[in-house]
Motif scaffolding. Structure first.
Motif, PDB file in Angstrom:
ATOM      1  N   ALA A 167     -19.961  19.515  -6.604  1.00  0.00           N
ATOM      2  CA  ALA A 167     -20.016  20.630  -5.658  1.00  0.00           C
ATOM      3  C   ALA A 167     -19.072  21.744  -6.120  1.00  0.00           C
ATOM      4  O   ALA A 167     -18.144  21.505  -6.890  1.00  0.00           O
ATOM      5  N   GLN A 168     -19.318  22.940  -5.622  1.00  0.00           N
ATOM      6  CA  GLN A 168     -18.459  24.083  -5.967  1.00  0.00           C
ATOM      7  C   GLN A 168     -17.154  23.988  -5.182  1.00  0.00           C
ATOM      8  O   GLN A 168     -16.755  24.913  -4.488  1.00  0.00           O
ATOM      9  N   VAL A 169     -16.510  22.857  -5.329  1.00  0.00           N
ATOM     10  CA  VAL A 169     -15.246  22.606  -4.646  1.00  0.00           C
ATOM     11  C   VAL A 169     -14.199  22.349  -5.721  1.00  0.00           C
ATOM     12  O   VAL A 169     -14.226  21.309  -6.375  1.00  0.00           O
ATOM     13  N   PRO A 170     -13.298  23.295  -5.962  1.00  0.00           N
ATOM     14  CA  PRO A 170     -12.297  23.076  -7.013  1.00  0.00           C
ATOM     15  C   PRO A 170     -11.413  21.880  -6.674  1.00  0.00           C
ATOM     16  O   PRO A 170     -11.146  21.578  -5.506  1.00  0.00           O
ATOM     17  N   PHE A 171     -10.994  21.202  -7.741  1.00  0.00           N
ATOM     18  CA  PHE A 171     -10.029  20.117  -7.602  1.00  0.00           C
ATOM     19  C   PHE A 171      -8.938  20.433  -8.615  1.00  0.00           C
ATOM     20  O   PHE A 171      -9.113  20.193  -9.814  1.00  0.00           O
ATOM     21  N   GLY A 172      -7.843  21.024  -8.162  1.00  0.00           N
ATOM     22  CA  GLY A 172      -6.837  21.518  -9.106  1.00  0.00           C
ATOM     23  C   GLY A 172      -7.512  22.452 -10.108  1.00  0.00           C
ATOM     24  O   GLY A 172      -8.283  23.334  -9.728  1.00  0.00           O
ATOM     25  N   PRO A 173      -7.277  22.245 -11.404  1.00  0.00           N
ATOM     26  CA  PRO A 173      -7.863  23.124 -12.419  1.00  0.00           C
ATOM     27  C   PRO A 173      -9.349  22.874 -12.672  1.00  0.00           C
ATOM     28  O   PRO A 173      -9.975  23.634 -13.414  1.00  0.00           O
ATOM     29  N   PHE A 174      -9.913  21.830 -12.075  1.00  0.00           N
ATOM     30  CA  PHE A 174     -11.332  21.547 -12.279  1.00  0.00           C
ATOM     31  C   PHE A 174     -12.153  22.388 -11.295  1.00  0.00           C
ATOM     32  O   PHE A 174     -11.928  22.322 -10.091  1.00  0.00           O
ATOM     33  N   PRO A 175     -13.097  23.169 -11.801  1.00  0.00           N
ATOM     34  CA  PRO A 175     -13.793  24.133 -10.931  1.00  0.00           C
ATOM     35  C   PRO A 175     -14.762  23.494  -9.948  1.00  0.00           C
ATOM     36  O   PRO A 175     -15.090  24.092  -8.929  1.00  0.00           O
ATOM     37  N   THR A 176     -15.214  22.272 -10.258  1.00  0.00           N
ATOM     38  CA  THR A 176     -16.134  21.582  -9.359  1.00  0.00           C
ATOM     39  C   THR A 176     -15.649  20.145  -9.193  1.00  0.00           C
ATOM     40  O   THR A 176     -14.838  19.663  -9.980  1.00  0.00           O
ATOM     41  N   SER A 177     -16.159  19.482  -8.171  1.00  0.00           N
ATOM     42  CA  SER A 177     -15.729  18.098  -7.941  1.00  0.00           C
ATOM     43  C   SER A 177     -16.647  17.457  -6.908  1.00  0.00           C
ATOM     44  O   SER A 177     -17.478  18.132  -6.296  1.00  0.00           O
ATOM     45  N   ARG A 178     -16.457  16.170  -6.748  1.00  0.00           N
ATOM     46  CA  ARG A 178     -17.124  15.483  -5.645  1.00  0.00           C
ATOM     47  C   ARG A 178     -16.289  14.277  -5.247  1.00  0.00           C
ATOM     48  O   ARG A 178     -15.945  13.442  -6.090  1.00  0.00           O
ATOM     49  N   ARG A 246      -4.400  18.746 -18.991  1.00  0.00           N
ATOM     50  CA  ARG A 246      -2.966  19.060 -19.144  1.00  0.00           C
ATOM     51  C   ARG A 246      -2.466  19.834 -17.926  1.00  0.00           C
ATOM     52  O   ARG A 246      -1.381  19.560 -17.403  1.00  0.00           O
ATOM     53  N   ASP A 247      -3.271  20.809 -17.483  1.00  0.00           N
ATOM     54  CA  ASP A 247      -2.859  21.605 -16.323  1.00  0.00           C
ATOM     55  C   ASP A 247      -2.725  20.721 -15.083  1.00  0.00           C
ATOM     56  O   ASP A 247      -1.788  20.880 -14.291  1.00  0.00           O
ATOM     57  N   TYR A 248      -3.666  19.806 -14.925  1.00  0.00           N
ATOM     58  CA  TYR A 248      -3.596  18.900 -13.774  1.00  0.00           C
ATOM     59  C   TYR A 248      -2.336  18.038 -13.863  1.00  0.00           C
ATOM     60  O   TYR A 248      -1.584  17.897 -12.886  1.00  0.00           O
ATOM     61  N   GLU A 263      -3.316   2.374 -26.055  1.00  0.00           N
ATOM     62  CA  GLU A 263      -2.193   2.368 -25.106  1.00  0.00           C
ATOM     63  C   GLU A 263      -2.641   2.398 -23.646  1.00  0.00           C
ATOM     64  O   GLU A 263      -1.790   2.333 -22.740  1.00  0.00           O
ATOM     65  N   SER A 264      -3.938   2.538 -23.389  1.00  0.00           N
ATOM     66  CA  SER A 264      -4.385   2.749 -22.000  1.00  0.00           C
ATOM     67  C   SER A 264      -3.951   1.625 -21.061  1.00  0.00           C
ATOM     68  O   SER A 264      -3.436   1.888 -19.967  1.00  0.00           O
ATOM     69  N   ALA A 265      -4.145   0.365 -21.476  1.00  0.00           N
ATOM     70  CA  ALA A 265      -3.832  -0.747 -20.561  1.00  0.00           C
ATOM     71  C   ALA A 265      -2.334  -0.796 -20.253  1.00  0.00           C
ATOM     72  O   ALA A 265      -1.926  -1.043 -19.113  1.00  0.00           O
ATOM     73  N   THR A 266      -1.508  -0.535 -21.276  1.00  0.00           N
ATOM     74  CA  THR A 266      -0.057  -0.538 -21.072  1.00  0.00           C
ATOM     75  C   THR A 266       0.354   0.586 -20.117  1.00  0.00           C
ATOM     76  O   THR A 266       1.138   0.380 -19.194  1.00  0.00           O
ATOM     77  N   ARG A 267      -0.209   1.771 -20.362  1.00  0.00           N
ATOM     78  CA  ARG A 267       0.141   2.897 -19.482  1.00  0.00           C
ATOM     79  C   ARG A 267      -0.282   2.628 -18.045  1.00  0.00           C
ATOM     80  O   ARG A 267       0.423   2.978 -17.099  1.00  0.00           O
ATOM     81  N   LEU A 268      -1.444   1.993 -17.882  1.00  0.00           N
ATOM     82  CA  LEU A 268      -1.901   1.658 -16.533  1.00  0.00           C
ATOM     83  C   LEU A 268      -0.947   0.660 -15.887  1.00  0.00           C
ATOM     84  O   LEU A 268      -0.520   0.839 -14.745  1.00  0.00           O
ATOM     85  N   GLY A 269      -0.578  -0.386 -16.635  1.00  0.00           N
ATOM     86  CA  GLY A 269       0.318  -1.414 -16.099  1.00  0.00           C
ATOM     87  C   GLY A 269       1.642  -0.825 -15.655  1.00  0.00           C
ATOM     88  O   GLY A 269       2.179  -1.194 -14.616  1.00  0.00           O
ATOM     89  N   GLU A 270       2.155   0.117 -16.443  1.00  0.00           N
ATOM     90  CA  GLU A 270       3.456   0.726 -16.125  1.00  0.00           C
ATOM     91  C   GLU A 270       3.318   1.959 -15.240  1.00  0.00           C
ATOM     92  O   GLU A 270       4.329   2.553 -14.857  1.00  0.00           O
ATOM     93  N   ARG A 271       2.095   2.371 -14.998  1.00  0.00           N
ATOM     94  CA  ARG A 271       1.825   3.644 -14.316  1.00  0.00           C
ATOM     95  C   ARG A 271       2.647   4.763 -14.984  1.00  0.00           C
ATOM     96  O   ARG A 271       3.326   5.550 -14.326  1.00  0.00           O
ATOM     97  N   ARG A 272       2.553   4.759 -16.335  1.00  0.00           N
ATOM     98  CA  ARG A 272       3.326   5.743 -17.101  1.00  0.00           C
ATOM     99  C   ARG A 272       2.551   7.051 -17.183  1.00  0.00           C
ATOM    100  O   ARG A 272       1.457   7.099 -17.747  1.00  0.00           O
ATOM    101  N   PRO A 273       3.099   8.130 -16.607  1.00  0.00           N
ATOM    102  CA  PRO A 273       2.347   9.389 -16.580  1.00  0.00           C
ATOM    103  C   PRO A 273       2.414  10.144 -17.916  1.00  0.00           C
ATOM    104  O   PRO A 273       3.292   9.905 -18.737  1.00  0.00           O
ATOM    105  N   VAL A 274       1.483  11.045 -18.075  1.00  0.00           N
ATOM    106  CA  VAL A 274       1.479  11.965 -19.207  1.00  0.00           C
ATOM    107  C   VAL A 274       2.741  12.800 -19.152  1.00  0.00           C
ATOM    108  O   VAL A 274       3.151  13.239 -18.074  1.00  0.00           O
ATOM    109  N   GLU A 275       3.370  12.996 -20.302  1.00  0.00           N
ATOM    110  CA  GLU A 275       4.493  13.935 -20.344  1.00  0.00           C
ATOM    111  C   GLU A 275       3.986  15.247 -20.897  1.00  0.00           C
ATOM    112  O   GLU A 275       3.751  15.376 -22.090  1.00  0.00           O
ATOM    113  N   VAL A 276       3.812  16.197 -20.015  1.00  0.00           N
ATOM    114  CA  VAL A 276       3.363  17.519 -20.430  1.00  0.00           C
ATOM    115  C   VAL A 276       4.590  18.403 -20.542  1.00  0.00           C
ATOM    116  O   VAL A 276       5.223  18.719 -19.546  1.00  0.00           O
TER     117      VAL A 276
END
Ligand SMILES: [Zn+2]
Length: 283
Positions: A167-178, A246-248, A263-276
């Protein structure tokens, strides 16, 4: 909410498939002539145990890839540039069973996109609602889809997904979402580039989000550096998607989980966020 990373075997790619070399048609050719391979990379699907029902994001690959002739022989990509290994017990069905999740518990199966290593486990969900973006299905079906690398002759005969229009509903930097859930804590956003209709899934866990990225990039680093892969449909869209992610992640702690990042499973386990870093955020 519990989120599981389910590894359904491995895929090795030529190195210039994982990280594109050159531009346009040459970039695609480079993935075929490259004789250097990545290490076997995980093929992840994800499972969200949500109060409204279990949500499966992608279905991984099938053990049938070992059968002769499973992949079309005419396709140079499957002959020269990709090698998959999946044991029967690594398929998503048996893995869900081991988690105590029955097929009937699954409320939605969300496909980020329809490449073989994401749709290969679909046969475990014959009675579930499957969600695919309308753009993705149109791009992936028929002869044109096959020429684009989709193994659509292997799709189950019953495959008739619910088509998603954002839908034309922005979600942060994403112009559409559902919003997928009534609670509004699981949201589908556009992630074009690797394929035109790719979706990503953002799970709100309170003070942070988990972003199930499909193949938006093969690694977190590639997303941070805006490096495109070797086979994506549109390089500029891929970089645009990287920038939006990155913007999000700059405005909210975000655990970024591509389907083939070791690294995905490790990052999920630790809930390690992206460092921007600010520098990266504006790059
Ligand atoms: Zn893909």
């Amino acid at each position: 909410m519990k989120i599981h990373a389910i590894q359904t075997g491995t895929v090795a790619l030529t190195t210039s498939w994982r990280e594109g070399v050159g531009h346009g048609r040459r970039r695609l050719l480079n993935t075929l002539v490259d004789r250097e391979w990545t290490e076997p990379l995980p093929i992840y699907a994800f499972v969200i145990e949500h109060p409204e029902g279990v949500i499966v994001v992608d279905t991984g690959e099938t053990a049938r890839v070992a059968e002769r002739g499973y992949f079309p022989r005419w396709s140079p990509f499957f002959r020269f540039a990709v090698r998959e290994h999946v044991a029967a017990e690594e398929e998503i069905g048996p893995q869900l069973e081991r988690l105590g999740i029955a097929p009937a518990d699954v409320r939605w199966v969300v496909m980020t996109h329809l490449h073989t290593d994401h749709i290969g486990g679909l046969h475990h969900f014959p009675r579930n609602e499957i969600l695919v973006s309308r753009t993705e299905l149109a791009y992936a079906r028929g002869l044109r889809g096959r020429l684009r690398g989709y193994v659509n002759k292997r799709w189950p005969a019953w495959f008739s997904p619910t088509l998603v229009d954002l839908a034309q509903v922005p979600f942060g930097p994403f112009p559409t979402s559902r919003a997928l859930t009534a609670a509004g804590d699981v949201t589908l956003v556009p992630a074009p580039g690797h394929t035109p209709g790719q979706l990503a899934v953002v799970v709100d866990e309170g003070d942070h989000s988990v972003l199930l990225a499909g193949d938006s990039s093969y690694t977190e680093e590639a997303m941070l550096l805006g490096k495109v892969d070797g086979v994506g449909a549109d390089e500029n869209d891929e970089m645009l998607t990287h920038r939006r992610i990155r913007d999000y992640a700059a405005t909210r702690p975000t655990v970024y989980l591509p389907a083939h990042d070791p690294e995905s499973a490790t990052r999920l386990g630790e809930r390690r966020p992206v460092e921007v870093t600010p520098q990266r955020a504006v790059a």
